[in-house]
Design a protein around this motif. Structure first.
Motif, PDB file in Angstrom:
ATOM      1  N   LEU A 144      33.962  19.047  50.962  1.00 37.27           N
ATOM      2  CA  LEU A 144      33.849  20.050  49.901  1.00 37.27           C
ATOM      3  C   LEU A 144      33.374  19.418  48.586  1.00 37.27           C
ATOM      4  N   LYS A 145      32.362  20.083  47.958  1.00 37.58           N
ATOM      5  CA  LYS A 145      31.817  19.555  46.696  1.00 37.58           C
ATOM      6  C   LYS A 145      31.799  20.602  45.591  1.00 37.58           C
ATOM      7  N   LEU A 146      31.840  21.882  45.986  1.00 34.78           N
ATOM      8  CA  LEU A 146      31.809  22.953  44.976  1.00 34.78           C
ATOM      9  C   LEU A 146      32.775  24.080  45.329  1.00 34.78           C
ATOM     10  N   ILE A 147      33.552  24.491  44.328  1.00 35.11           N
ATOM     11  CA  ILE A 147      34.353  25.719  44.429  1.00 35.11           C
ATOM     12  C   ILE A 147      33.791  26.670  43.375  1.00 35.11           C
ATOM     13  N   ALA A 148      33.119  27.720  43.826  1.00 35.91           N
ATOM     14  CA  ALA A 148      32.557  28.706  42.892  1.00 35.91           C
ATOM     15  C   ALA A 148      33.491  29.910  42.900  1.00 35.91           C
ATOM     16  N   SER A 149      34.089  30.189  41.747  1.00 33.35           N
ATOM     17  CA  SER A 149      35.095  31.256  41.695  1.00 33.35           C
ATOM     18  C   SER A 149      34.558  32.494  40.990  1.00 33.35           C
ATOM     19  N   PHE A 150      34.903  33.640  41.544  1.00 30.90           N
ATOM     20  CA  PHE A 150      34.538  34.942  40.988  1.00 30.90           C
ATOM     21  C   PHE A 150      35.659  35.360  40.049  1.00 30.90           C
ATOM     22  N   GLY A 151      35.488  35.133  38.755  1.00 31.35           N
ATOM     23  CA  GLY A 151      36.532  35.429  37.769  1.00 31.35           C
ATOM     24  C   GLY A 151      36.515  34.349  36.705  1.00 31.35           C
ATOM     25  N   VAL A 152      37.028  34.677  35.519  1.00 29.97           N
ATOM     26  CA  VAL A 152      37.070  33.653  34.467  1.00 29.97           C
ATOM     27  C   VAL A 152      38.308  32.774  34.621  1.00 29.97           C
ATOM     28  N   GLY A 153      39.410  33.370  35.066  1.00 20.14           N
ATOM     29  CA  GLY A 153      40.666  32.619  35.180  1.00 20.14           C
ATOM     30  C   GLY A 153      40.646  31.722  36.406  1.00 20.14           C
ATOM     31  N   VAL A 198      34.060  22.742  39.962  1.00 21.50           N
ATOM     32  CA  VAL A 198      34.585  24.114  39.965  1.00 21.50           C
ATOM     33  C   VAL A 198      33.803  24.924  38.942  1.00 21.50           C
ATOM     34  N   SER A 199      33.358  26.116  39.346  1.00 17.47           N
ATOM     35  CA  SER A 199      32.694  27.008  38.387  1.00 17.47           C
ATOM     36  C   SER A 199      33.435  28.335  38.330  1.00 17.47           C
ATOM     37  N   ASN A 200      33.296  29.045  37.192  1.00 14.07           N
ATOM     38  CA  ASN A 200      33.926  30.367  37.035  1.00 14.07           C
ATOM     39  C   ASN A 200      32.893  31.350  36.477  1.00 14.07           C
ATOM     40  N   THR A 201      33.348  32.517  36.018  1.00 13.58           N
ATOM     41  CA  THR A 201      32.399  33.520  35.506  1.00 13.58           C
ATOM     42  C   THR A 201      32.806  33.998  34.107  1.00 13.58           C
ATOM     43  N   PRO A 202      32.672  33.133  33.096  1.00 13.12           N
ATOM     44  CA  PRO A 202      33.094  33.527  31.746  1.00 13.12           C
ATOM     45  C   PRO A 202      32.062  34.433  31.064  1.00 13.12           C
ATOM     46  N   ASP A 203      32.388  34.891  29.895  1.00 17.01           N
ATOM     47  CA  ASP A 203      31.513  35.643  28.980  1.00 17.01           C
ATOM     48  C   ASP A 203      31.104  37.027  29.478  1.00 17.01           C
ATOM     49  N   VAL A 204      30.573  37.094  30.707  1.00 12.83           N
ATOM     50  CA  VAL A 204      30.032  38.384  31.178  1.00 12.83           C
ATOM     51  C   VAL A 204      31.105  39.468  31.276  1.00 12.83           C
TER      52      VAL A 204
END
Ligand code: 8YV
Length: 313
Positions: A68-77, A93-99
């Motif tokens: 595992l190299k990336l955890i892409a999360s749907f949500g800002v938290g 790890v990525s999230n979905t801020p601002d939008v």
């Protein structure tokens, strides 16, 4: 070229999930007859997990995917993701801020006004035919009240901007005073509770904010006080909140988030002085589409070896 495999751990906005599934070899954990077998079958080749904010991913689940190299999360938290473990293993790890900021802030205002002016109770009053027997009792007003915001981050600021248009005084509690605002700062949440008529939780979840809205903070808010939560159930002492709401120690609450969702305690459901909502802060077509696009963009950037647009770790 074969499509890179992705383990999908949490459901998200269907149209964007469909797009993701066209681009990648997606495996839905929630639909797997044997989740253990799915983990095992992906162990040596899966570099990407896509999850939802509420689902996250635990340390032992990361351990079962050694590539595992990336955890892409749907949500800002990202409080449901074991960030320390991801860091230790070198997983991005990525999230979905601002939008989602504006829609979540709208929800805070809707809950605040709906709670103070008792909008759902009024709806029930009309539907039940009670109006025919006489008018609904009068309610409190938001006008000239003091609103204390827990966490003046992106969402907290968007809430403050809206509150200003409703003729309220604004204060905030957080670990640091912000040098770029004149809102009244409190380094002590109980003191903010004493000052405020309404307290709105808008901070991230996780260990640093666990039960930050304590029994003492809610008691300070008092019998006419209103508590609104669009953050996480974990940030408030839910048991104390229910006790105070039931016993008159706290006036009312508008809640979009809870401990152990979707299980809302019967004791809370039974109360007339609460407005309950099923964690819908960001749940609009436009915002969910934008969040889903950010997930796709982060995964795409990772696959192409580019910098992630919204990296957290
Ligand atoms: C989502 C949220 O409902 O962004 C967040 O942190 O709480 C919400 O926008 C959730 O993440 C979807 O799983």
């Amino acid at each position: 070229m074969s499509k890179p495999p992705i383990l999908l751990m949490g459901h998200f906005y269907q149209p964007k999930l469909d797009e993701l599934e066209k681009l990648y070899e997606c495996h839905r954990l929630w639909a797997a007859a044997d989740p253990e077998a799915l983990f095992a079958s992906l162990a040596d080749r899966c570099q990407i997990v896509v999850t939802a904010g509420g689902r996250g991913i635990k340390a032992d689940e990361m351990d079962r995917l050694p590539n595992l190299k990336l955890i892409a999360s749907f949500g800002v938290g990202v409080d449901a993701i074991d960030l320390e473990h991801a860091r230790k293993l070198g997983i991005a790890v990525s999230n979905t801020p601002d939008v989602l900021t504006e829609d979540v802030a709208d929800m805070a205002l809707a809950l605040m006004l709906g709670t103070i002016r008792r909008i759902p109770q009024g709806d029930r009053f009309v539907r039940d035919g009670r109006w025919l027997a006489g008018g609904m009792p009068v309610t409190h007003s938001l006008q000239k009240r003091r609103v204390g915001i827990v966490g003046l981050g992106r969402i907290g600021r968007a809430i403050a901007k809206r509150c200003a248009a409703f003729n309220t005084e604004i204060g905030y509690f957080g670990p640091n005073r912000k040098s770029d605002t004149d809102y009244r700062y409190f380094s002590d949440i109980v003191q903010m509770g004493e000052w405020a008529d309404v307290m709105i939780a808008a901070c991230p979840g996780g260990p640093a904010t666990f039960r930050v809205v304590s029994r003492a903070a809610l008691e300070a808010l008092g019998p006419d006080g209103v508590f609104v939560n669009i953050a996480r159930g974990s940030v408030v002492d839910q048991e104390a909140m229910i006790e105070l709401l039931a016993g008159g120690g706290l006036g009312a609450a508008g809640l979009d988030v809870f401990d152990d969702e979707p299980n809302v305690p019967q004791a809370l459901i039974a109360l007339d002085n609460v407005v309950l909502h099923p964690h819908q802060g960001s749940a609009t077509y436009t915002t969910r589409a934008a969040m889903g696009q950010l997930v796709i963009d982060n995964v795409g950037a990772f696959v192409q070896g580019h910098e992630l647009p919204t990296r957290v770790v």
